[in-house]
Scaffold this motif. Sequence first.
Motif, PDB file in Angstrom:
ATOM      1  N   TYR A 200       0.847  -1.190   0.000  1.00 37.82           N
ATOM      2  CA  TYR A 200       0.000   0.000   0.000  1.00 37.82           C
ATOM      3  C   TYR A 200       0.887   1.246   0.000  1.00 37.82           C
ATOM      4  O   TYR A 200       1.987   1.246   0.566  1.00 37.82           O
ATOM      5  N   VAL A 206      -6.009   6.089   0.334  1.00 38.61           N
ATOM      6  CA  VAL A 206      -5.875   5.175   1.474  1.00 38.61           C
ATOM      7  C   VAL A 206      -6.302   5.851   2.769  1.00 38.61           C
ATOM      8  O   VAL A 206      -7.057   5.287   3.564  1.00 38.61           O
ATOM      9  N   LEU A 215      -4.066   1.997   8.035  1.00 36.52           N
ATOM     10  CA  LEU A 215      -3.514   1.591   6.740  1.00 36.52           C
ATOM     11  C   LEU A 215      -2.336   2.477   6.331  1.00 36.52           C
ATOM     12  O   LEU A 215      -1.333   1.985   5.808  1.00 36.52           O
ATOM     13  N   SER A 219       1.743   1.718   5.237  1.00 33.37           N
ATOM     14  CA  SER A 219       1.954   2.012   3.818  1.00 33.37           C
ATOM     15  C   SER A 219       3.295   2.704   3.604  1.00 33.37           C
ATOM     16  O   SER A 219       3.737   3.487   4.450  1.00 33.37           O
ATOM     17  N   ASP A 271       0.108  -4.873  -1.311  1.00 37.20           N
ATOM     18  CA  ASP A 271      -0.950  -4.307  -2.141  1.00 37.20           C
ATOM     19  C   ASP A 271      -1.758  -5.413  -2.814  1.00 37.20           C
ATOM     20  O   ASP A 271      -1.349  -6.574  -2.854  1.00 37.20           O
TER      21      ASP A 271
END
Length: 283
Positions: A200, A206, A215, A219, A271
């Motif tokens: 991510y 996001v 998240l 990331s 991802d």
Amino acid sequence: MSSLHPLADRTLVISGGSRGIGLAIALGAARLGANAVLLAKTSDPHPKLPGTVHTAVADIEAAGGKGLAVVGDVRNEEDVTRAVDAAVERFGGVDVVVNNASAIATEPTERLSSKKFDLMMDVNVRGTFLLTKAALPHLRKSSHAHVMTLAPPLNTSPHWLGAHPAYTLSKYGMTLLSLGWASEYAAAGIGFSCLWPQTYIATSAVSNLADGETLVAASRSPEIMADAATAILAMPPARANGRCFVDADVLAESGVTDLSGYGGGDDPKWDIFVDAPQAGSTP
């Protein structure tokens, strides 16, 4: 900046470059002396999204490059043509296209509206087709022509095919266009490639999710995609042509294996479309 870098004085046309990965790639290229033409809809500040196409151009110029904002929609053929024409008028040509604009909706099929389905097909597939097609006559004239599409390697495992078929169709459609063009224009000297993140990426898309804060912490920053993109765009076009790259793999090929500087913690979130390593194996 070295004037000998392959991207110095090259002109990029990027769709959806107001923020996030598109802007990060534009900034990475600008630091190497490139010109960046941004085609994006955000002319005025958005209540939930940072930046506009105009602030993005200001950032590009502050990074040492030259920028041009074109307010428009990648789904609209007239807007796309206007962006390419503006790039040619201002900078004399087009050397690189980055198909970055994308729409996402991952609802299960029975809950996915036809409006969202159409949006994904129009932005992801149609937009990629329109921008690339409009730029092709100019790319043919470039000595260092690339078309980079932000789309995943094809992964036909049932897990990914069944996760969100409509979104998958739209993203794999972008990939198939790139692979098809790599063959169709093999003799034209243009490098068609795809780039996708291993994990991510900390973007507004996001952070605006329900569990966005968690998240984002898992990331990596958009700069990893920018560094991978500029590494690919520095390659001779023939070397990139027909390849689907993952950002971490590109950096590893360049000798960069410590990715901690890009954030995401010790266990970043893999991802979609990328198979995470099995327990006991290394990434």
